[in-house]
Each structure stands twice: as structure tokens, then as C-alpha cells.
Enzyme design. Structure first.
Site, PDB file in Angstrom:
ATOM      1  N   CYS A 134       0.797  -1.237   0.000  1.00 52.86           N
ATOM      2  CA  CYS A 134       0.000   0.000   0.000  1.00 52.86           C
ATOM      3  C   CYS A 134       0.821   1.274   0.000  1.00 52.86           C
ATOM      4  O   CYS A 134       0.506   2.225  -0.727  1.00 52.86           O
ATOM      5  CB  CYS A 134      -0.978   0.003   1.164  1.00 52.86           C
ATOM      6  SG  CYS A 134      -0.243   0.163   2.815  1.00 52.86           S
TER       7      CYS A 134
ATOM      8  N   ASP B 209      -8.132   3.118  -3.765  1.00 54.94           N
ATOM      9  CA  ASP B 209      -7.212   2.253  -3.020  1.00 54.94           C
ATOM     10  C   ASP B 209      -6.697   1.164  -3.950  1.00 54.94           C
ATOM     11  O   ASP B 209      -7.375   0.171  -4.205  1.00 54.94           O
ATOM     12  CB  ASP B 209      -7.928   1.635  -1.819  1.00 54.94           C
ATOM     13  CG  ASP B 209      -6.976   0.936  -0.865  1.00 54.94           C
ATOM     14  OD1 ASP B 209      -5.808   0.712  -1.247  1.00 54.94           O
ATOM     15  OD2 ASP B 209      -7.399   0.605   0.266  1.00 54.94           O
TER      16      ASP B 209
ATOM     17  N   HIS C 288      -2.239   1.035   7.111  1.00 57.61           N
ATOM     18  CA  HIS C 288      -2.714   1.082   5.726  1.00 57.61           C
ATOM     19  C   HIS C 288      -2.976   2.534   5.341  1.00 57.61           C
ATOM     20  O   HIS C 288      -3.351   3.354   6.182  1.00 57.61           O
ATOM     21  CB  HIS C 288      -3.997   0.262   5.575  1.00 57.61           C
ATOM     22  CG  HIS C 288      -4.487   0.191   4.158  1.00 57.61           C
ATOM     23  ND1 HIS C 288      -3.733  -0.339   3.138  1.00 57.61           N
ATOM     24  CD2 HIS C 288      -5.652   0.600   3.593  1.00 57.61           C
ATOM     25  CE1 HIS C 288      -4.418  -0.267   2.005  1.00 57.61           C
ATOM     26  NE2 HIS C 288      -5.577   0.299   2.254  1.00 57.61           N
TER      27      HIS C 288
END
Length: 272
Positions: free
Chosen positions: A71, A125, A110
Site C-alpha cells: 500500500c 485504493d 494502511h
């Protein structure tokens, strides 16, 4: 780096062409192309390498070397792409909740992106593994939203938001967030934990994931390759040898490593 050269290289990497004016259509097209072109993966951690999340390192790894990342790399790259295109974008901190019960509190490790367009807030995302978004979803609670792959929704409960994905088994939490911004120093700290802490799940297993066309998903966890169709049905293949693993990384994810490469994780204890 010159912004035009940066964007040219990125768009070549994801195979996108067309207008570059900020719009929902452009955001969705980039998101879809990104997740189908740049795999989610933690392989450098298992090879004992440092994970640097400054822009130069991310660009070199994901764009020039045509690798993947997790991420902080994936959404870090997309953050700079959207900024250079003129989008209003903010990194948001979150807790990944996949396979975690609500009474368990996972670390806030995250990051995803909040994008403002014509008075509306959208969430992007591209860095949450096998459930990375392939199109943006709007920040509106309690409505079902179709994406290029699965159906999604956002729940708002007791001051917290929950991004959920619809599987055949029902609604599953993807992540939990409060819309708090995640500044660079917090991303650096969370990245250090994720890549180095002994209890980080990125150190005890091999994970690679990529979206395919027609709603398909490909996910590799240790010695098992899963192909999930548009209806959420998964077909699994067991991997028997290190050589076969390298072949699958190349064939399914376009990730190439020299023969004999060994990924150091408990999940890859091959039979002698």
C-alpha cells in the site's frame, strides 16, 4: 523529475492513454489500469531488502523496474500521479480488517486516497491486495456501489467507517478508518513496522495479487495460487516446487527472478 516525463512513464507502465484533465472518468480509468498492470506484492521484504517509500524509490521500483509493491508504494505512487494531474487528493490512514473480527484492533498500517471532485469525495485504493479497488467509490455510507470488479459499500458505525466488499459469503470488512489524514511521517513509521516487525504478516507469508479482465482476480499466498472469477468463486492450484513458484510469478504476474531465488518466509518450507 519533469512532471510530463513522470506521467508519460507511468501511463506507459499501466498502458493508459488519453486526456489528462482531472475527472471521475480519468480517476476510474487510471485506477482500473493500475491494478491490472502493477501487482501487489511483498517479495522484497522476503528477500531481505529495505522498503523505501520516497517518490524516487517507488518510481524506480514500480515503473522503471516494472515490479509491484504494497500500500505505501502503490498508493504512494498513485498519490503523486493524481497530484501531478491536478487532482485534490489526501492520504488517509486505515486499519486493514480482512479476516479480522470486529473485537480485534489491527495496527493502523494502511493508507488509501481521498479525492475531491466537484464537491464530492471519492476513495481510491490500489494497495489492498486481492481486493484493491478497480474504480473509485464515493464517500456515502450505506449504499451499494458497483466497481469494475466487486460490489462495495461504506458503513458508518459509532464514529468509524468500514469499507466492505461483497463476496458470495456476504459482506466482508476490508478496512476501518476515521478519515484522519496520514502525513508522511506516519506513513514512514507504519511502513517501517510493516516491513520489519517480526509480527507483521508481510514477513511470515508470500503475497502477490493482481486484478484481471472480466472481473477476475489472481492471488498467490505462499504455495497456493487462487483465481477468483467475477462471481467470487475461487479456483485454487497448489505449487509443489520453488521452480514452479518462479514460473507462476513470471506467467501470472510478470515478475521475473533468477533461477534459485529463495523467499525467506515460514510459509515456503519445501519438502526435501
Amino acid at each position: 523529475m519533469n512532471s510530463n516525463l513522470f506521467l508519460d512513464a507511468y501511463f506507459d507502465r499501466i498502458g493508459h492513454s488519453g486526456a489528462r484533465l482531472p475527472s471521475l472518468e480519468l480517476l476510474n480509468n487510471i485506477t482500473n489500469a493500475h491494478v491490472q498492470s502493477i501487482p501487489f506484492e511483498n517479495l522484497d521484504i522476503l528477500l531481505g531488502k529495505n522498503i523505501d517509500i520516497n517518490l524516487e524509490s517507488i518510481f524506480e521500483k514500480l515503473v522503471i523496474q516494472r515490479r509491484g509493491g504494497y500500500c505505501f508504494e502503490q498508493n504512494g505512487l498513485l498519490f503523486h500521479v493524481l497530484k501531478k494531474l491536478g487532482f485534490e487528493v489526501t492520504p488517509i490512514s486505515a486499519r486493514v480488517r480482512l479476516d479480522k473480527p470486529r473485537d480485534f484492533t489491527p495496527p493502523r498500517t494502511h493508507v488509501f486516497l481521498r479525492v475531491e471532485l466537484q464537491g464530492n469525495s471519492w476513495l481510491a485504493d490500489v494497495g489492498v491486495g486481492g481486493v484493491s479497488l478497480t474504480s473509485a467509490i464515493q464517500l456515502i455510507p450505506n449504499i451499494e456501489q458497483e466497481t469494475n470488479h466487486e460490489t462495495r459499500r461504506i458503513l458508518h458505525d459509532n464514529g468509524k467507517y468500514f469499507h466492505q466488499v461483497l463476496f458470495p459469503s456476504g459482506w466482508i470488512d476490508v478496512c476501518e478508518f476515521t478519515l484522519e489524514e496520514m502525513p508522511e511521517i506516519d506513513r514512514e513509521l507504519a511502513n517501517w513496522f510493516t516491513s520489519t516487525h517480526p509480527k507483521s504478516h508481510f514477513r511470515d507469508r508470500l503475497i502477490v495479487a493482481q486484478a484481471g479482465s472480466d472481473g477476475k482476480r489472481y492471488t498467490l499466498v505462499n504455495r497456493e495460487l487462487s483465481e477468483r472469477d467475477k462471481n467470487g468463486i475461487a479456483y485454487k492450484t497448489k505449487i509443489d516446487t520453488p521452480e514452479e513458484l518462479l514460473q507462476i510469478l513470471k506467467k501470472n504476474f510478470n515478475l521475473m527472478f533468477p533461477i534459485g531465488t529463495k523467499f525467506n518466509t515460514p510459509g515456503l518450507q519445501w519438502d526435501k
